[in-house]
Scaffold this motif. Structure first.
Motif, PDB file in Angstrom:
ATOM      1  N   LYS A 402      30.003 -85.093   7.827  1.00  0.00           N
ATOM      2  CA  LYS A 402      30.996 -86.056   7.320  1.00  0.00           C
ATOM      3  C   LYS A 402      31.792 -86.667   8.486  1.00  0.00           C
ATOM      4  O   LYS A 402      31.942 -87.885   8.579  1.00  0.00           O
ATOM      5  CB  LYS A 402      31.943 -85.348   6.323  1.00  0.00           C
ATOM      6  CG  LYS A 402      31.199 -84.703   5.145  1.00  0.00           C
ATOM      7  CD  LYS A 402      32.120 -84.037   4.166  1.00  0.00           C
ATOM      8  CE  LYS A 402      32.869 -82.830   4.702  1.00  0.00           C
ATOM      9  NZ  LYS A 402      32.010 -81.683   5.050  1.00  0.00           N
ATOM     10  N   SER A 403      32.309 -85.787   9.373  1.00  0.00           N
ATOM     11  CA  SER A 403      33.081 -86.308  10.517  1.00  0.00           C
ATOM     12  C   SER A 403      32.177 -87.117  11.443  1.00  0.00           C
ATOM     13  O   SER A 403      32.616 -88.080  12.069  1.00  0.00           O
ATOM     14  CB  SER A 403      33.734 -85.159  11.290  1.00  0.00           C
ATOM     15  OG  SER A 403      34.629 -84.477  10.457  1.00  0.00           O
ATOM     16  N   THR A 404      30.904 -86.720  11.501  1.00  0.00           N
ATOM     17  CA  THR A 404      29.952 -87.467  12.326  1.00  0.00           C
ATOM     18  C   THR A 404      29.795 -88.890  11.788  1.00  0.00           C
ATOM     19  O   THR A 404      29.763 -89.857  12.564  1.00  0.00           O
ATOM     20  CB  THR A 404      28.588 -86.749  12.338  1.00  0.00           C
ATOM     21  OG1 THR A 404      28.802 -85.418  12.807  1.00  0.00           O
ATOM     22  CG2 THR A 404      27.578 -87.455  13.202  1.00  0.00           C
ATOM     23  N   PRO A 443      42.508 -88.212  11.742  1.00  0.00           N
ATOM     24  CA  PRO A 443      41.538 -87.150  11.999  1.00  0.00           C
ATOM     25  C   PRO A 443      41.918 -85.826  11.318  1.00  0.00           C
ATOM     26  O   PRO A 443      43.003 -85.713  10.746  1.00  0.00           O
ATOM     27  CB  PRO A 443      41.563 -86.991  13.526  1.00  0.00           C
ATOM     28  CG  PRO A 443      42.884 -87.517  13.950  1.00  0.00           C
ATOM     29  CD  PRO A 443      43.333 -88.509  12.919  1.00  0.00           C
ATOM     30  N   GLN A 444      41.014 -84.852  11.445  1.00  0.00           N
ATOM     31  CA  GLN A 444      41.240 -83.564  10.779  1.00  0.00           C
ATOM     32  C   GLN A 444      42.496 -82.881  11.295  1.00  0.00           C
ATOM     33  O   GLN A 444      43.168 -82.185  10.566  1.00  0.00           O
ATOM     34  CB  GLN A 444      40.008 -82.657  10.969  1.00  0.00           C
ATOM     35  CG  GLN A 444      38.969 -82.886   9.877  1.00  0.00           C
ATOM     36  CD  GLN A 444      37.729 -82.023  10.041  1.00  0.00           C
ATOM     37  OE1 GLN A 444      36.957 -82.244  10.960  1.00  0.00           O
ATOM     38  NE2 GLN A 444      37.535 -81.069   9.164  1.00  0.00           N
ATOM     39  N   SER A 445      42.800 -83.043  12.584  1.00  0.00           N
ATOM     40  CA  SER A 445      44.043 -82.464  13.101  1.00  0.00           C
ATOM     41  C   SER A 445      44.724 -83.483  14.022  1.00  0.00           C
ATOM     42  O   SER A 445      44.074 -84.371  14.566  1.00  0.00           O
ATOM     43  CB  SER A 445      43.760 -81.166  13.848  1.00  0.00           C
ATOM     44  OG  SER A 445      42.703 -81.368  14.752  1.00  0.00           O
ATOM     45  N   LEU A 521      40.120 -91.346   6.240  1.00  0.00           N
ATOM     46  CA  LEU A 521      40.909 -90.106   6.186  1.00  0.00           C
ATOM     47  C   LEU A 521      39.960 -88.912   6.253  1.00  0.00           C
ATOM     48  O   LEU A 521      39.107 -88.754   5.383  1.00  0.00           O
ATOM     49  CB  LEU A 521      41.708 -90.043   4.876  1.00  0.00           C
ATOM     50  CG  LEU A 521      42.504 -91.297   4.503  1.00  0.00           C
ATOM     51  CD1 LEU A 521      43.061 -91.168   3.087  1.00  0.00           C
ATOM     52  CD2 LEU A 521      43.637 -91.522   5.487  1.00  0.00           C
ATOM     53  N   ASP A 522      40.101 -88.088   7.297  1.00  0.00           N
ATOM     54  CA  ASP A 522      39.182 -86.941   7.448  1.00  0.00           C
ATOM     55  C   ASP A 522      39.915 -85.645   7.125  1.00  0.00           C
ATOM     56  O   ASP A 522      40.682 -85.142   7.936  1.00  0.00           O
ATOM     57  CB  ASP A 522      38.650 -86.905   8.888  1.00  0.00           C
ATOM     58  CG  ASP A 522      37.482 -85.933   9.031  1.00  0.00           C
ATOM     59  OD1 ASP A 522      37.255 -85.142   8.089  1.00  0.00           O
ATOM     60  OD2 ASP A 522      36.803 -85.967  10.065  1.00  0.00           O
ATOM     61  N   GLU A 523      39.690 -85.132   5.923  1.00  0.00           N
ATOM     62  CA  GLU A 523      40.296 -83.861   5.486  1.00  0.00           C
ATOM     63  C   GLU A 523      41.788 -83.830   5.799  1.00  0.00           C
ATOM     64  O   GLU A 523      42.308 -82.850   6.334  1.00  0.00           O
ATOM     65  CB  GLU A 523      39.619 -82.674   6.200  1.00  0.00           C
ATOM     66  CG  GLU A 523      38.135 -82.580   5.967  1.00  0.00           C
ATOM     67  CD  GLU A 523      37.785 -81.742   4.750  1.00  0.00           C
ATOM     68  OE1 GLU A 523      38.677 -81.493   3.918  1.00  0.00           O
ATOM     69  OE2 GLU A 523      36.611 -81.362   4.641  1.00  0.00           O
TER      70      GLU A 523
END
Ligand code: ATP
Ligand code: MG
Length: 574
Positions: A402-404, A443-445, A521-523
């Motif tokens: 997914k992030s890829t 990003p995720q963080s 939006l990533d997680e």
């Protein structure tokens, strides 16, 4: 030389080191000529004082035997003056070589810095921060050593060596022949020492690179290390690296300390042998016989001839130990580059307004395949079309890619096959600043920059105004919290005084500050407690209004609604 890359449209630069060297020499032609003249002057002036001394001693010996008295004052003055001039030429030579070496280093770092900005994201996932730092600091310093204490000094010393041998052969054939036998033996010994030293130096450089990698990694994970109680393991790991570096340095120091005494002793033995042979009858006497003045001059030459030999040994060592560093620089300069895009802040054509976007999809992923490593595809013929204003949630197990997929949409990677289009544009061809105006990415963080809260939102883009920053803070619900700080948005960001949720909101403010049409939006809420999650979700709902939103999360779907797409086995469905 740039050539197109068949796979991802990237380019490659060949043999950058030679290019940098030649262009620096060309740009500093006066200094280059100064180096050449200083080398020639120091070689010639270094040969003259022993000849004057020979005249002086021979004149005095003849005077003692009843001959005419030489011009002692004149010869002595000439001896001192020539020795001084030789020393002066040597100093000028060293200074000019060092100055030229520094210009080469400066040009190389400038070239590498420009290269770093053209590298794709894959480079940074393959090479850690410590490795890159070591390349820019230690390896480029090696290049300077190679240039100033290596190649140029080697040329100067080789000229001195040839000059001395020529003068000695002309004055005392026997001594010249002994030197011609001794010098290859000394050279062979030098080569042996070089090989061993090179191995030790390579081991030391590897240990330094490992230490450079280990320290920032440990600092980054300090809390985690304390939490898991693995301080002992980390200490032992670091100790092992330091031990390795220390052992390699000891070995290198041993060869360094042995080399010079052996060479100097050989010089003394050659002189003693020649003088001994001169006392024997013919044919030795005719080969080795010398006047008193020639003996004095030859002793000086012999002591001088071993200095360039020993220096050449060290210089070859410098050149050899630079090999590994040079290889790393060469590989770095040959890394695949992103295709050239204008760095200027601009609106790409056709994307300034969503005009016509009813026909152009907000996001189009067509038959996209992508693998980080050959043979391990993450995406295999993935398709997705998102129309403007649509809200899409991508689901999939961890590691599904997914992030890829977001990396491809952001233009960080190029697909191996197929195409990604954001509002009809190829994201890899967009200037970085224009990219930000098209899409906001959470990003995720959160990644904090060293700077104020405002700088963390603008990412130091000078075209983003204070009112835009204030609007984004308002939109994500952080305006009151930031206003309560002593300097408001100009307060330096201290991560410790922000909660995880607030940092995530700051990340959202960073994404929406340019008012992008598409939000990725990533997680975004994955690591938050449910109360904070609600606050972030409210901010997300506000920020999503009127935009195309592609989100990765099981939970946002409930709040944002919209279409759900499943990513599994490299395919997108739904
Ligand atoms: P998660 O839900 O855990 O965030 P994800 O679906 O976002 O997972 P990705 O981060 O896209 O998964 O990773 C997909 C696969 O690609 C994983 O197997 C991961 O190990 C691999 N991967 C991710 N980044 C890289 C990289 N920079 N180099 C090599 N492999 C990578
Ligand atoms: Mg992910």
């Amino acid at each position: 030389m740039n050539r197109p890359n068949d796979k991802s449209g990237t380019t490659r630069t060949d043999d950058g080191i030679r290019q940098v060297l030649l262009s620096t020499l060309r740009r500093n032609l006066a200094l280059t000529c100064e180096v050449a003249l200083a080398i020639a002057a120091s070689v010639v002036l270094g040969l003259l004082p022993p000849i004057v001394l020979q005249q002086l001693v021979d004149g005095l010996t003849a005077a003692l035997a009843g001959g005419p008295t030489p011009n002692v004052v004149g010869l002595a003055t000439a001896y001192v003056a020539l020795t001084l001039a030789g020393g002066g030429a040597q100093s000028v030579r060293e200074a000019a070589i060092t100055a030229l070496g520094e210009r080469v280093t400066h040009a190389m770092r400038t070239r590498m810095e420009a290269k770093l900005r053209r590298l794709p994201a894959q480079y940074f996932s393959r090479h850690g921060a410590g490795e890159v730092t070591s390349l820019f600091v230690a390896d480029v310093n090696t290049l300077e050593d190679l240039f100033s204490s290596g190649v140029l000094s080697l040329v100067a010393d080789a000229c001195s060596l040839v000059g001395i041998l020529w003068v000695v052969l002309a004055h005392c054939l026997g001594l010249g022949l002994v030197l011609l036998v001794a010098l290859p033996a000394v050279f062979a010994f030098t080569r042996h020492v070089q090989r061993r030293t090179r191995q030790a130096q390579a081991a030391r450089r590897a240990a330094v690179a490992d230490a450079n990698q280990a320290v920032p990694e440990t600092m980054r994970c300090l809390r985690m290390i304390g939490l898991l109680g693995v301080q002992g393991h980390m200490l032992r790991r670091y100790d092992a690296i330091v031990e390795r570096g220390f052992a390699a340095m000891e070995q290198s120091n041993f060869y360094d300390s042995v080399y010079s005494p052996v060479v100097i002793t050989t010089g003394a033995a050659v002189t003693a042998l020649s003088l001994d042979l001169a006392t024997l009858g013919d044919p030795w006497a005719s080969l080795f016989g010398m006047t008193a003045g020639t003996v004095v001059a030859m002793i000086q030459y012999v002591s001088q001839v071993f200095t360039p030999i020993s220096d050449i040994g060290m210089e070859i060592q410098t050149i050899q130990s630079a090999g590994a560093g040079l290889d790393r620089i060469r590989r770095f300069l040959a890394e695949e580059e992103l295709p050239a895009v204008p760095m200027a802040i601009m609106e790409p054509e056709g994307t300034a307004q969503p005009a016509g976007t009813k026909d152009v999809p907000a996001l189009e992923v067509r038959d996209v395949s992508f693998a980080y490593e050959p043979g391990a595809p993450i995406l295999a013929g993935a398709n997705l079309t998102v129309v403007p204003g649509q809200v899409v949630t991508i689901e999939g197990r961890t590691g599904a890619g997914k992030s890829t997929l977001f990396g491809l949409v952001l233009g960080l990677f190029s697909p191996d096959a197929g195409s990604v289009r954001l509002l009809g544009q190829d994201p890899t061809a967009l200037p970085p600043c224009a990219r930000r105006r098209l899409m906001g990415y959470v990003p995720q963080s959160f990644f904090a920059l060293d700077g104020t809260i405002a700088q963390n939102i603008t990412l130091r883009d000078p075209t983003i105004t204070d009112p835009q920053v204030a609007r984004s803070l308002e939109l994500v619900g952080l305006a009151d919290a930031v206003a309560a700080l002593p300097q408001g948005a100009q307060t330096p960001l201290d991560q410790a005084s922000f909660s995880q949720g607030q940092l995530q909101l700051l990340s959202l403010a960073r994404a929406v500050v340019c008012d992008p049409q598409v939000l990725l939006l990533d997680e975004t809420t994955a690591n938050l407690d449910s109360a904070t999650e609600h606050a972030v979700m409210d901010a997300l709902l506000a920020a999503s209004h009127g935009r195309t939103v592609v989100s990765i999360s099981h939970r946002t779907s409930g709040f944002l609604g919209g279409r759900q797409v499943m990513l599994a086995d490299g395919h997108l469905e739904g």
